[in-house]
Design a protein around this motif. Structure first.
Motif, PDB file in Angstrom:
ATOM      1  N   THR A   1     -93.717 -74.409 -69.335  1.00  7.73           N
ATOM      2  CA  THR A   1     -93.183 -73.567 -68.270  1.00  7.73           C
ATOM      3  C   THR A   1     -92.804 -74.478 -67.111  1.00  7.73           C
ATOM      4  O   THR A   1     -92.868 -75.703 -67.225  1.00  7.73           O
ATOM      5  N   ASN A   2     -92.424 -73.888 -66.005  1.00  2.48           N
ATOM      6  CA  ASN A   2     -92.059 -74.720 -64.856  1.00  2.48           C
ATOM      7  C   ASN A   2     -93.289 -75.305 -64.156  1.00  2.48           C
ATOM      8  O   ASN A   2     -93.161 -76.176 -63.309  1.00  2.48           O
ATOM      9  N   LYS A   3     -94.495 -74.847 -64.516  1.00  2.76           N
ATOM     10  CA  LYS A   3     -95.705 -75.353 -63.881  1.00  2.76           C
ATOM     11  C   LYS A   3     -96.730 -75.928 -64.846  1.00  2.76           C
ATOM     12  O   LYS A   3     -97.560 -76.739 -64.452  1.00  2.76           O
ATOM     13  N   ARG A   4     -96.686 -75.513 -66.122  1.00  5.25           N
ATOM     14  CA  ARG A   4     -97.763 -75.885 -67.037  1.00  5.25           C
ATOM     15  C   ARG A   4     -97.244 -76.224 -68.428  1.00  5.25           C
ATOM     16  O   ARG A   4     -96.181 -75.779 -68.827  1.00  5.25           O
ATOM     17  N   SER A  23    -104.334 -75.300 -71.246  1.00  3.51           N
ATOM     18  CA  SER A  23    -103.298 -75.330 -70.229  1.00  3.51           C
ATOM     19  C   SER A  23    -103.443 -76.603 -69.405  1.00  3.51           C
ATOM     20  O   SER A  23    -104.534 -76.919 -68.927  1.00  3.51           O
ATOM     21  N   PRO A  59    -101.596 -78.742 -66.178  1.00  4.49           N
ATOM     22  CA  PRO A  59    -100.558 -78.753 -65.135  1.00  4.49           C
ATOM     23  C   PRO A  59     -99.545 -79.872 -65.398  1.00  4.49           C
ATOM     24  O   PRO A  59     -99.905 -80.958 -65.859  1.00  4.49           O
ATOM     25  N   LEU A  60     -98.276 -79.606 -65.115  1.00  4.93           N
ATOM     26  CA  LEU A  60     -97.242 -80.620 -65.355  1.00  4.93           C
ATOM     27  C   LEU A  60     -97.432 -81.858 -64.491  1.00  4.93           C
ATOM     28  O   LEU A  60     -97.003 -82.946 -64.865  1.00  4.93           O
ATOM     29  N   SER A  61     -98.080 -81.711 -63.363  1.00  3.42           N
ATOM     30  CA  SER A  61     -98.322 -82.883 -62.514  1.00  3.42           C
ATOM     31  C   SER A  61     -99.281 -83.875 -63.185  1.00  3.42           C
ATOM     32  O   SER A  61     -99.270 -85.052 -62.864  1.00  3.42           O
TER      33      SER A  61
END
Length: 76
Positions: A44-47, A61, A63-65
């Motif tokens: 997703t745009n965050k994960r 899950s 986080p993309l960071s």
């Protein structure tokens, strides 16, 4: 020894070790093969989501960071 010393539970003592040996030799390979068809990834745009499991689905899950490096390997 169990019959000689009249200790009945002594004959059952090796069973957990035998079962653990069977699992570690072939059991985990069978479990991984059954789980292979149920592994999926979504982004997703965050994960980053990873879903896996044979009977009970586990969803992880991230986080993309936290994703700093990835490499795409195609397996046919």
């Amino acid at each position: 020894m169990a019959a000689e010393y009249e200790i009945a539970w002594l004959s059952w003592l090796p069973i957990p070790f035998v079962l653990a040996g069977v699992y570690f030799s072939v059991g985990h390979l069978l479990q991984a093969r059954l789980e292979w068809n149920n592994v999926s990834y979504a982004i997703t745009n965050k994960r980053l989501l990873a879903s896996r499991g044979v009977s009970k689905t586990h969803v992880e899950s991230i986080p993309l960071s936290d994703v700093t490096y990835f490499k795409l390997r195609l397996h046919g």
